[in-house]
Design a protein around this motif. Sequence first.
Motif, PDB file in Angstrom:
ATOM      1  N   ILE A   4       0.845  -1.189   0.000  1.00  0.00           N
ATOM      2  CA  ILE A   4       0.000   0.000   0.000  1.00  0.00           C
ATOM      3  C   ILE A   4       0.881   1.240   0.000  1.00  0.00           C
ATOM      4  CG2 ILE A   4      -1.787   1.275   1.250  1.00  0.00           C
ATOM      5  CD1 ILE A   4      -2.526  -1.441   2.584  1.00  0.00           C
ATOM      6  N   SER A   5       0.562   2.181  -0.888  1.00  0.00           N
ATOM      7  CA  SER A   5       1.239   3.475  -0.915  1.00  0.00           C
ATOM      8  C   SER A   5       0.381   4.440  -0.097  1.00  0.00           C
ATOM      9  CB  SER A   5       1.368   3.996  -2.345  1.00  0.00           C
ATOM     10  OG  SER A   5       2.167   3.134  -3.103  1.00  0.00           O
ATOM     11  N   TRP A   6       0.882   4.844   1.075  1.00  0.00           N
ATOM     12  CA  TRP A   6       0.127   5.705   1.986  1.00  0.00           C
ATOM     13  C   TRP A   6       0.436   7.169   1.739  1.00  0.00           C
ATOM     14  CZ3 TRP A   6      -3.694   3.673   4.642  1.00  0.00           C
ATOM     15  CH2 TRP A   6      -3.652   2.327   4.994  1.00  0.00           C
ATOM     16  N   THR A  22      -3.436   3.571  -1.489  1.00  0.00           N
ATOM     17  CA  THR A  22      -3.905   2.801  -2.639  1.00  0.00           C
ATOM     18  C   THR A  22      -2.894   1.712  -2.951  1.00  0.00           C
ATOM     19  OG1 THR A  22      -2.855   4.358  -4.168  1.00  0.00           O
ATOM     20  CG2 THR A  22      -5.178   4.733  -3.686  1.00  0.00           C
ATOM     21  N   ASP A  23      -3.367   0.690  -3.672  1.00  0.00           N
ATOM     22  CA  ASP A  23      -2.448  -0.342  -4.145  1.00  0.00           C
ATOM     23  C   ASP A  23      -2.533  -0.419  -5.666  1.00  0.00           C
ATOM     24  OD1 ASP A  23      -4.655  -1.925  -4.886  1.00  0.00           O
ATOM     25  OD2 ASP A  23      -4.502  -3.221  -3.145  1.00  0.00           O
ATOM     26  N   THR A  24      -1.741  -1.276  -6.255  1.00  0.00           N
ATOM     27  CA  THR A  24      -1.687  -1.375  -7.717  1.00  0.00           C
ATOM     28  C   THR A  24      -2.881  -2.118  -8.300  1.00  0.00           C
ATOM     29  OG1 THR A  24      -0.337  -3.369  -7.563  1.00  0.00           O
ATOM     30  CG2 THR A  24       0.825  -1.259  -7.765  1.00  0.00           C
ATOM     31  N   TYR A  29      -7.534   2.397   0.609  1.00  0.00           N
ATOM     32  CA  TYR A  29      -7.469   2.049   2.016  1.00  0.00           C
ATOM     33  C   TYR A  29      -7.553   3.307   2.856  1.00  0.00           C
ATOM     34  CZ  TYR A  29      -5.554  -2.226   0.049  1.00  0.00           C
ATOM     35  OH  TYR A  29      -5.383  -3.370  -0.684  1.00  0.00           O
ATOM     36  N   ILE A  30      -8.139   3.177   4.033  1.00  0.00           N
ATOM     37  CA  ILE A  30      -8.143   4.259   5.004  1.00  0.00           C
ATOM     38  C   ILE A  30      -7.867   3.628   6.361  1.00  0.00           C
ATOM     39  CG2 ILE A  30     -10.653   4.180   5.333  1.00  0.00           C
ATOM     40  CD1 ILE A  30     -10.510   7.271   5.679  1.00  0.00           C
ATOM     41  N   PRO A  39      -6.255  -1.605   8.035  1.00  0.00           N
ATOM     42  CA  PRO A  39      -7.038  -0.624   7.268  1.00  0.00           C
ATOM     43  C   PRO A  39      -8.420  -1.146   6.881  1.00  0.00           C
ATOM     44  CG  PRO A  39      -5.583  -1.775   5.795  1.00  0.00           C
ATOM     45  CD  PRO A  39      -5.274  -2.283   7.190  1.00  0.00           C
ATOM     46  N   LEU A  40      -9.298  -0.219   6.573  1.00  0.00           N
ATOM     47  CA  LEU A  40     -10.542  -0.534   5.877  1.00  0.00           C
ATOM     48  C   LEU A  40     -10.216  -0.444   4.398  1.00  0.00           C
ATOM     49  CD1 LEU A  40     -13.032   1.669   7.887  1.00  0.00           C
ATOM     50  CD2 LEU A  40     -12.673  -0.782   8.101  1.00  0.00           C
TER      51      LEU A  40
END
Length: 63
Positions: A4-6, A22-24, A29-30, A39-40
């Motif tokens: 995940i890129s936060w 977000t991921d690829t 995610y939050i 994360p949710l």
Amino acid sequence: MPVISWEDPFCGEGANCFRIGTDTEGNAYIAVAGQEDRPLTDSREALRSLILEIKAGRADHLL
């Protein structure tokens, strides 16, 4: 777990900090800052819709 890129943490007035990521694979995610391991997750479009509703003041009762 996906990579995940936060984003940088966003903190409200009461120091309630959260992060969006977000991921690829197109998932969003939050998470509470510091709890990124729990994360949710949903689609990017669902997260975008949530943010737009919050900004428009239509989700204040949830916060």
